[in-house]
Design an enzyme around this catalytic site. Sequence first.
Site, PDB file in Angstrom:
ATOM      1  CG  LEU A 177      48.392  -2.552  32.590  1.00  0.00           C
ATOM      2  CD1 LEU A 177      47.688  -2.088  31.316  1.00  0.00           C
ATOM      3  CD2 LEU A 177      48.393  -4.167  32.474  1.00  0.00           C
ATOM      4  CB  ALA A 212      46.391   0.521  34.672  1.00  0.00           C
ATOM      5  N   PRO A 272      47.848   2.541  29.712  1.00  0.00           N
ATOM      6  CG  PRO A 272      45.912   1.229  30.514  1.00  0.00           C
ATOM      7  CD  PRO A 272      47.113   1.373  29.582  1.00  0.00           C
ATOM      8  CE  LYS A 278      53.576  -5.034  36.517  1.00  0.00           C
ATOM      9  NZ  LYS A 278      52.664  -5.204  37.444  1.00  0.00           N
ATOM     10  N   GLY A 338      53.225   1.200  33.975  1.00  0.00           N
ATOM     11  CA  GLY A 338      53.395   2.117  32.747  1.00  0.00           C
ATOM     12  C   GLY A 338      54.623   2.723  33.178  1.00  0.00           C
ATOM     13  N   GLY A 339      54.899   3.415  34.155  1.00  0.00           N
ATOM     14  CA  GLY A 339      55.726   4.383  34.634  1.00  0.00           C
ATOM     15  C   GLY A 339      57.129   3.545  34.461  1.00  0.00           C
ATOM     16  CG  ASP A 351      57.141  -3.298  39.058  1.00  0.00           C
ATOM     17  OD1 ASP A 351      57.339  -4.450  39.704  1.00  0.00           O
ATOM     18  OD2 ASP A 351      55.886  -3.143  39.203  1.00  0.00           O
TER      19      ASP A 351
HETATM   20  P1  ATP Z   1      52.693  -0.752  38.585  1.00  0.00           P
HETATM   21  O1  ATP Z   1      52.305  -1.762  37.903  1.00  0.00           O
HETATM   22  O2  ATP Z   1      54.259  -0.760  38.533  1.00  0.00           O
HETATM   23  O3  ATP Z   1      52.300  -0.625  39.955  1.00  0.00           O
HETATM   24  P2  ATP Z   1      50.848   1.085  37.408  1.00  0.00           P
HETATM   25  O4  ATP Z   1      50.646   0.760  35.981  1.00  0.00           O
HETATM   26  O5  ATP Z   1      49.874   0.940  38.569  1.00  0.00           O
HETATM   27  O6  ATP Z   1      52.538   0.589  37.775  1.00  0.00           O
HETATM   28  P3  ATP Z   1      52.169   3.971  36.577  1.00  0.00           P
HETATM   29  O7  ATP Z   1      51.019   3.871  35.306  1.00  0.00           O
HETATM   30  O8  ATP Z   1      53.306   3.635  36.429  1.00  0.00           O
HETATM   31  O9  ATP Z   1      51.217   2.884  37.625  1.00  0.00           O
HETATM   32  O10 ATP Z   1      51.652   5.066  37.308  1.00  0.00           O
HETATM   33  C1  ATP Z   1      51.655   5.428  38.576  1.00  0.00           C
HETATM   34  C2  ATP Z   1      52.026   6.869  38.923  1.00  0.00           C
HETATM   35  O11 ATP Z   1      53.687   7.167  38.551  1.00  0.00           O
HETATM   36  C3  ATP Z   1      51.013   7.960  38.486  1.00  0.00           C
HETATM   37  O12 ATP Z   1      50.588   8.507  39.603  1.00  0.00           O
HETATM   38  C4  ATP Z   1      51.853   8.666  37.678  1.00  0.00           C
HETATM   39  O13 ATP Z   1      51.658  10.096  37.714  1.00  0.00           O
HETATM   40  C5  ATP Z   1      53.302   8.560  37.945  1.00  0.00           C
HETATM   41  N1  ATP Z   1      54.451   8.558  36.652  1.00  0.00           N
HETATM   42  C6  ATP Z   1      55.771   8.868  36.743  1.00  0.00           C
HETATM   43  N2  ATP Z   1      56.140   8.937  35.717  1.00  0.00           N
HETATM   44  C7  ATP Z   1      55.267   8.125  34.767  1.00  0.00           C
HETATM   45  C8  ATP Z   1      55.189   7.770  33.412  1.00  0.00           C
HETATM   46  N3  ATP Z   1      56.427   7.880  32.682  1.00  0.00           N
HETATM   47  N4  ATP Z   1      54.219   7.097  33.002  1.00  0.00           N
HETATM   48  C9  ATP Z   1      53.003   6.998  33.630  1.00  0.00           C
HETATM   49  N5  ATP Z   1      53.159   7.398  34.969  1.00  0.00           N
HETATM   50  C10 ATP Z   1      53.938   7.949  35.512  1.00  0.00           C
END
Ligand code: ATP
Length: 286
Positions: free
Chosen positions: A103, A101, A98, A9, A105-106, A140
């Site tokens: 986005l 980031a 990534p 997203k 990802g988790g 999220d």
């Molecule tokens: P948001 O936009 O929701 O803040 P983000 O993109 O900034 O998320 P993520 O990529 O979700 O952040 O990663 C944040 C933390 O979540 C990382 O420290 C990672 O180790 C942990 N994590 C746990 N499960 C996952 C997963 N399936 N994929 C990526 N990171 C994960």
Amino acid sequence: MVRENARAKINLTLDILGIRADGYHEVSMIMQEIELCDTVELEKSSGGISLKMDVAKIIGGENIPCDEKNLAWKAAMAFQKYCGKNFGVDISIAKKIPMAAGLAGGSTDAAAVIRGMNRLYETNLTENELCKIGEQVGSDVPFCIIGGTCLAEGRGEILMRLAPIKNFSVVLAKPEGEISTPWAYKTYDENPAKTHPPNNEIIKQFEKGDYDAAFKNFYNVLENVALKKIPAIADLESKMLAAGAKVALMSGSGPTVFALTDEKNVKKISESVKDSGAQIFITKIC
Ligand code: ATP
């Protein structure tokens, strides 16, 4: 076996309205699903949960935990608990989004596991029920379950679906460095923003298809926080705008910058930031 696309997203806006008694921040954000995705495959197993991740395509992926700390694993546990059944599942995730980031990802992997387990075990839960499960895993996750274009309020879990916006191309530039979401919110609290995105006005502008007016109103209150840690964000934005982006803004708690554009400008925009050291992704709005 079932396969789910776990799409990333971007935040077209991000506003923080205050801190709640339960410690969460009250937010108001316009969220948009994009095509960049991880691929999540689920297979029934005789019991328990297992998780394999292919992280060859992302930087720092070896640091993502592959156990019950992973959001995908937590999602499988939350799904089992909601159903009151020990639904065994082997989860395989091929990561492209990534990490840390901005986005989601988790969260999107978690959402894909919840949607996928509903199909794998033919439990026929409604979208609302899937979102309730998602809420237990992260703020999220409900948005990642339903996708599209939404206004997200509360701690992010109260969703109002908005009219889908025009299918713009998206150029993402993820500068070096990571921003932890808890750090961004904590730093924000020490110096809250004075400018806020006019979300209601933007929603009306979307309804009229007046995108140029809406783009001028996009704003992310966490951007000033992220800039303290990663000043390159500002440089990426100005380069992308100079190359013809309709709007360039940081997503979530950063540090990824997105640019929206018509397809014809994609190449020029991605070339404008190619020497910056940022990772570039070309994708589309869903
Ligand atoms: P948001 O936009 O929701 O803040 P983000 O993109 O900034 O998320 P993520 O990529 O979700 O952040 O990663 C944040 C933390 O979540 C990382 O420290 C990672 O180790 C942990 N994590 C746990 N499960 C996952 C997963 N399936 N994929 C990526 N990171 C994960």
